[in-house]
Design an enzyme around this catalytic site. Sequence first.
Site, short mmCIF file in Angstrom:
data_model
loop_
_atom_site.label_atom_id
_atom_site.label_comp_id
_atom_site.label_asym_id
_atom_site.label_seq_id
_atom_site.Cartn_x
_atom_site.Cartn_y
_atom_site.Cartn_z
N HIS A 1 0.87 -1.19 0.00
CA HIS A 1 0.00 0.00 0.00
C HIS A 1 0.90 1.23 0.00
O HIS A 1 1.48 1.59 1.02
CB HIS A 1 -0.89 0.01 1.24
CG HIS A 1 -1.88 1.15 1.27
ND1 HIS A 1 -3.19 0.98 1.61
CD2 HIS A 1 -1.75 2.47 0.99
CE1 HIS A 1 -3.82 2.14 1.55
NE2 HIS A 1 -2.95 3.07 1.18
N HIS B 1 1.56 5.38 -1.66
CA HIS B 1 1.21 6.58 -2.41
C HIS B 1 2.48 7.19 -3.00
O HIS B 1 3.41 7.54 -2.25
CB HIS B 1 0.52 7.61 -1.51
CG HIS B 1 -0.79 7.14 -0.96
ND1 HIS B 1 -1.98 7.32 -1.63
CD2 HIS B 1 -1.09 6.48 0.19
CE1 HIS B 1 -2.96 6.81 -0.90
NE2 HIS B 1 -2.45 6.29 0.19
N ASN C 1 -5.39 7.17 -6.21
CA ASN C 1 -6.17 8.37 -5.90
C ASN C 1 -5.43 9.65 -6.29
O ASN C 1 -5.18 10.53 -5.47
CB ASN C 1 -6.58 8.40 -4.43
CG ASN C 1 -5.42 8.37 -3.47
OD1 ASN C 1 -4.36 7.83 -3.78
ND2 ASN C 1 -5.61 8.93 -2.29
N LYS D 1 -9.21 -0.60 -5.99
CA LYS D 1 -9.29 0.08 -4.70
C LYS D 1 -10.66 0.69 -4.47
O LYS D 1 -11.16 1.46 -5.29
CB LYS D 1 -8.23 1.17 -4.61
CG LYS D 1 -8.22 1.93 -3.29
CD LYS D 1 -7.91 1.00 -2.11
CE LYS D 1 -7.95 1.75 -0.78
NZ LYS D 1 -6.69 2.42 -0.49
N HIS E 1 -10.47 0.88 1.66
CA HIS E 1 -10.27 1.87 2.72
C HIS E 1 -11.48 1.69 3.63
O HIS E 1 -12.57 2.12 3.31
CB HIS E 1 -10.20 3.28 2.17
CG HIS E 1 -9.98 4.31 3.25
ND1 HIS E 1 -8.79 4.99 3.39
CD2 HIS E 1 -10.78 4.75 4.25
CE1 HIS E 1 -8.88 5.81 4.43
NE2 HIS E 1 -10.08 5.67 4.96
#
Length: 346
Positions: free
Chosen positions: A14, A16, A42, A100, A137
């Site tokens: 996981h 970003h 995202n 996701k 999430h």
Amino acid sequence: MSHSLTLRRPDDWHLHLRDGAMLRAVLPETARHFARAIIMPNLVPPVVTGAQAAAYRDRIMAALPEGMAFEPLMTLYLTEDTDPADVAAAHASGLVKAVKLYPAGATTNSASGVRDFARIAPVLEKMAEIGLPLCTHGEVTAAEVDIFDREALFIDKVLDPIRRAHPGLRVVMEHITTSQAVDYVTAADESLGATITTHHLVINRNHILVGGIKPHYYCLPVAKREEHRLALVKAATSGADRFFLGTDSAPHVDPLKEHACGCAGCFTATNTMSVLAEVFEAEGALDRLEGFTSLNGPAFYRLPANEATITLTKGDPVTYPAKIDSGDGPVTVFDPGFPLHWRVDA
């Protein structure tokens, strides 16, 4: 006296990476130690189609410094308009490893997420059919629900009904923060796994709030009571194969963290392996660190473990930079609040 520990090269399930200047700044911090990572979709706008995922992967590889080896494992952002056929094609091509689910409004750049869960049933049915994992999430977003209760309520009101409606669906509960989540995964069958972050193994909600607000400890899902942190530590260090590392390393420039409405996220890519070695050593579980960082995740995602290795050596305290320059501004590296004696050797 120094001690060393050799592990298969770890993966981050996981992560970003953002885009543009931030991507170029933070990617080396992960690629230095990790072979692969599940890349969060995202962005603004989000990565919702196979074509967008392919373009994002190309940008990631273009940003990788020469001489570094790293494989981004791409994901798609699930919306109420996601096309099941596009998801299946992206998976069949080998590009996309997961989809996701963000409940709309749950976290950073989640405005395009799901409000009506009935509308994503066709996508989930296709994913169950082809064996493509759903990463969640796991928080409800209703305004009347206390932020510290949102994960536990998500399990009861959203996740469990989804899993009952789609019994073949493989699910990863990402960045779990509660004992309820640990218990739910432990009691479930092998179709359910969970990632645990570095920072949730270290901080509880007191770290954020006691003695003044500490914005660089603010994350979503927010850290909970100490009893929940201890449950996460127990799960991570237990050797149970359905718990694995997903750092949720989430870079934001300091002006956006240190703000009247500061961004959620802890940037842990730089020092995660040193922090984890301290946590596992304190639990007498260094022999289980490889499972958590390098074996359990690949097994759940049905990928081979890495053949390459890294070695951690214990000695004098190791220091990491306090900040990373992103080109857009400084990004503060997570401070665990205790000395780190384990360094990662090449």
